[in-house]
Design an enzyme around this catalytic site. Structure first.
Site, mmCIF file in Angstrom:
data_model
loop_
_atom_site.group_PDB
_atom_site.id
_atom_site.type_symbol
_atom_site.label_atom_id
_atom_site.label_comp_id
_atom_site.label_asym_id
_atom_site.label_seq_id
_atom_site.Cartn_x
_atom_site.Cartn_y
_atom_site.Cartn_z
ATOM 1 N N ASN A 82 -69.062 -44.854 -18.913
ATOM 2 C CA ASN A 82 -68.686 -44.769 -17.512
ATOM 3 C C ASN A 82 -69.327 -43.553 -16.832
ATOM 4 O O ASN A 82 -70.013 -42.758 -17.467
ATOM 5 C CB ASN A 82 -67.157 -44.746 -17.383
ATOM 6 C CG ASN A 82 -66.670 -45.466 -16.145
ATOM 7 O OD1 ASN A 82 -67.335 -45.464 -15.109
ATOM 8 N ND2 ASN A 82 -65.510 -46.075 -16.245
ATOM 9 N N HIS A 112 -73.664 -23.242 -31.741
ATOM 10 C CA HIS A 112 -74.338 -21.943 -31.668
ATOM 11 C C HIS A 112 -73.788 -21.019 -32.745
ATOM 12 O O HIS A 112 -72.633 -21.152 -33.147
ATOM 13 C CB HIS A 112 -74.125 -21.311 -30.284
ATOM 14 C CG HIS A 112 -74.573 -22.187 -29.166
ATOM 15 N ND1 HIS A 112 -75.892 -22.275 -28.778
ATOM 16 C CD2 HIS A 112 -73.890 -23.035 -28.361
ATOM 17 C CE1 HIS A 112 -75.989 -23.135 -27.777
ATOM 18 N NE2 HIS A 112 -74.788 -23.613 -27.500
ATOM 19 N N GLY A 139 -61.103 -40.956 -20.566
ATOM 20 C CA GLY A 139 -61.799 -40.109 -19.613
ATOM 21 C C GLY A 139 -61.571 -38.626 -19.848
ATOM 22 O O GLY A 139 -60.468 -38.192 -20.175
ATOM 23 N N THR A 162 -62.128 -32.114 -32.444
ATOM 24 C CA THR A 162 -62.840 -31.087 -33.205
ATOM 25 C C THR A 162 -63.066 -31.477 -34.653
ATOM 26 O O THR A 162 -63.766 -30.768 -35.374
ATOM 27 C CB THR A 162 -62.059 -29.765 -33.174
ATOM 28 O OG1 THR A 162 -60.773 -29.980 -33.763
ATOM 29 C CG2 THR A 162 -61.907 -29.253 -31.750
ATOM 30 N N LYS A 163 -62.451 -32.584 -35.089
ATOM 31 C CA LYS A 163 -62.611 -33.018 -36.476
ATOM 32 C C LYS A 163 -62.671 -34.541 -36.528
ATOM 33 O O LYS A 163 -62.378 -35.217 -35.545
ATOM 34 C CB LYS A 163 -61.480 -32.495 -37.354
ATOM 35 C CG LYS A 163 -60.124 -33.051 -37.003
ATOM 36 C CD LYS A 163 -59.039 -32.498 -37.921
ATOM 37 C CE LYS A 163 -57.716 -33.191 -37.656
ATOM 38 N NZ LYS A 163 -56.687 -32.744 -38.584
ATOM 39 N N ARG A 177 -55.068 -34.638 -32.459
ATOM 40 C CA ARG A 177 -54.387 -34.933 -33.714
ATOM 41 C C ARG A 177 -53.921 -36.385 -33.662
ATOM 42 O O ARG A 177 -53.858 -36.979 -32.587
ATOM 43 C CB ARG A 177 -53.221 -33.984 -33.939
ATOM 44 C CG ARG A 177 -52.166 -34.056 -32.882
ATOM 45 C CD ARG A 177 -51.041 -33.027 -33.096
ATOM 46 N NE ARG A 177 -50.116 -33.032 -31.993
ATOM 47 C CZ ARG A 177 -49.180 -33.943 -31.777
ATOM 48 N NH1 ARG A 177 -49.052 -34.959 -32.602
ATOM 49 N NH2 ARG A 177 -48.370 -33.862 -30.738
#
Length: 184
Positions: A82, A112, A139, A162-163, A177
């Site tokens: 989208n 980084h 979204g 993040t995982k 989670r």
């Protein structure tokens, strides 16, 4: 190895390398053409194919859209991205079949160094991302480097992933989670 080969191999590389800068410039030109069109405009399909040669012929990407290279995007059949999505594709981003990606989703393969001295040297690293078939990314979600989402995963709007997560789960939050399992 060239800096591009290092980038694609997930090794630290110099982001300001001339070859990579030229490839980003070319992608920017192609993005300009794509972002000037609607999905039903003449030339839309050609613009998608030029930018993303590894995307399925029937995927839909609603402009405006942003990426670094385009050639690292692998979008499966009947995929839908989208408005206002950003995919930083220094490493491959593999998006399965029938995946729905909501507006303003951000997918980042770049990372980084934690050491500020290394960051000052323009050294970066990229980690591949994979999104399984039949996923729905709500979204404003953010998918971080190295994440692998299994089949049929639903990511809640605004979540920061993040995982990695297995098949058939709903994930949400910051960091995301598992909220519940999906039983079909």
């Amino acid at each position: 190895m060239t800096e591009k080969e290092k980038m694609l191999a997930g090794e630290p590389f110099e982001t300001m390398d001339r070859q990579l800068a030229e490839e980003r410039r070319l992608a920017s030109e192609r993005l300009g053409r794509l972002n000037a069109l609607s999905i039903d405009a003449e030339g839309y399909r050609k613009a998608v194919t030029e930018l993303m040669p590894n995307a399925a012929a029937d995927c839909l990407v609603r402009p405006p859209f942003h990426c670094d290279y385009g050639y690292n995007l692998y979008i499966g059949s009947e995929g839908f991205i989208n408005f206002d999505c950003v995919i930083l594709d220094g490493a491959p981003v593999r998006i399965g079949n029938h995946v729905l990606i909501g507006p303003a989703v951000q997918i980042y393969t770049f990372t980084h160094p934690m050491d500020y001295r290394e960051r000052r040297q323009g050294i970066e690293q990229c980690k591949e991302i994979a999104i399984g078939d039949d996923c729905w990314i709500g979204g404003g979600a953010v998918i971080c480097p190295g994440v692998i989402l299994g089949q049929r995963v639903v990511v809640g709007a605004g979540s920061v992933v993040t995982k990695s997560f297995p098949d058939d789960v709903v994930v949400a939050g910051n960091p995301a989670r598992v909220i519940r399992r999906l039983d079909f």
